[in-house]
Design a protein around this motif. Structure first.
Motif, PDB file in Angstrom:
ATOM      1  N   MET A   1       0.853  -1.179   0.000  1.00 53.85           N
ATOM      2  CA  MET A   1       0.000   0.000   0.000  1.00 53.85           C
ATOM      3  C   MET A   1       0.897   1.239   0.000  1.00 53.85           C
ATOM      4  N   THR A   3       0.872   5.654  -0.362  1.00 54.91           N
ATOM      5  CA  THR A   3       0.043   6.847  -0.272  1.00 54.91           C
ATOM      6  C   THR A   3       0.701   7.973  -1.059  1.00 54.91           C
ATOM      7  N   VAL A  12      -4.220   9.770  -1.780  1.00 53.99           N
ATOM      8  CA  VAL A  12      -4.664   8.567  -2.483  1.00 53.99           C
ATOM      9  C   VAL A  12      -3.845   7.409  -1.928  1.00 53.99           C
ATOM     10  N   ARG A  13      -4.498   6.460  -1.303  1.00 53.86           N
ATOM     11  CA  ARG A  13      -3.825   5.269  -0.761  1.00 53.86           C
ATOM     12  C   ARG A  13      -4.120   4.110  -1.704  1.00 53.86           C
ATOM     13  N   VAL A  14      -3.083   3.637  -2.412  1.00 54.92           N
ATOM     14  CA  VAL A  14      -3.238   2.682  -3.505  1.00 54.92           C
ATOM     15  C   VAL A  14      -2.848   1.268  -3.077  1.00 54.92           C
ATOM     16  N   THR A  15      -3.725   0.330  -3.402  1.00 49.45           N
ATOM     17  CA  THR A  15      -3.452  -1.097  -3.255  1.00 49.45           C
ATOM     18  C   THR A  15      -3.892  -1.761  -4.556  1.00 49.45           C
ATOM     19  N   HIS A  18      -6.943  -0.545  -6.895  1.00 45.21           N
ATOM     20  CA  HIS A  18      -7.948   0.130  -6.075  1.00 45.21           C
ATOM     21  C   HIS A  18      -7.263   1.184  -5.211  1.00 45.21           C
ATOM     22  N   ALA A  19      -8.039   2.175  -4.789  1.00 49.16           N
ATOM     23  CA  ALA A  19      -7.485   3.228  -3.944  1.00 49.16           C
ATOM     24  C   ALA A  19      -8.560   3.764  -3.011  1.00 49.16           C
ATOM     25  N   LYS A  98     -13.753   5.013  -1.916  1.00 46.63           N
ATOM     26  CA  LYS A  98     -12.989   3.869  -2.387  1.00 46.63           C
ATOM     27  C   LYS A  98     -13.252   3.830  -3.886  1.00 46.63           C
ATOM     28  N   LEU A 101      -9.210   2.284  -9.924  1.00 47.20           N
ATOM     29  CA  LEU A 101      -8.414   3.175 -10.766  1.00 47.20           C
ATOM     30  C   LEU A 101      -8.566   2.838 -12.236  1.00 47.20           C
ATOM     31  N   VAL A 107      -0.820   7.511 -10.762  1.00 46.24           N
ATOM     32  CA  VAL A 107      -0.335   7.946  -9.440  1.00 46.24           C
ATOM     33  C   VAL A 107       1.131   8.358  -9.473  1.00 46.24           C
TER      34      VAL A 107
END
Length: 121
Positions: A1, A3, A12-15, A18-19, A98, A101, A107
C-alpha cells in the motif's frame, strides 16, 4: 500500500488497482469545522481533476477534485452523516471514497509523503 498526495491537498492510498481517497490533515485544518459533505454515488466514473464532491465548513465551501481517474466503488456514508469524523481523522476514518483506478500509472505524477510535507511547509 502506497500513499500519494496532490497539490489540492487530497491523498490517495493505492493497493493494486484500487485506492482510497481523502483530504489531508492540512486541508482539514484549513477548512475548520466541516458542516456538510456531498459525495458522488457508487458506480459513477470520473476523470482526473473532475470535481467529485464538495465540503462545506464554517469558513467556506470547497470542491474536492479527483486526484486520479476511476470509478466510485463506495462513498463513506459515515463521514456524510457525521462530518466531525473528517476533522478528527481526515487520513483515516475520514476517508471519502474507495475507487477502482482507470490507470494505476497515473499515481506516478503525484507527490510522495516527503514531497507533500515540503510542499505545505
Amino acid at each position: 500500500m502506497s500513499t500519494y498526495y496532490t497539490d489540492d491537498h487530497e491523498w490517495v492510498r493505492v493497493t493494486g488497482d484500487h485506492a482510497v481517497v481523502g483530504i489531508t490533515r492540512h486541508a482539514a485544518d484549513q477548512l475548520g469545522d466541516v458542516v456538510f459533505i456531498e459525495l458522488r454515488a457508487a458506480g459513477e466514473r470520473f476523470a482526473k481533476s473532475d470535481e467529485i464532491g464538495v465540503i462545506e465548513s464554517v469558513k467556506a465551501a470547497s470542491p474536492i477534485y479527483a486526484p486520479v481517474a476511476g470509478e466510485v466503488i463506495q462513498a463513506n456514508q459515515a463521514v456524510i452523516e457525521q462530518t466531525s469524523i473528517l476533522n478528527d481523522d481526515p487520513e483515516g476514518a475520514g476517508w471519502l471514497y474507495k475507487v477502482k483506478l482507470a490507470d494505476v500509472a497515473e499515481v506516478s505524477g503525484l507527490m510522495d509523503a516527503d514531497a507533500y510535507a515540503a510542499f505545505v511547509a
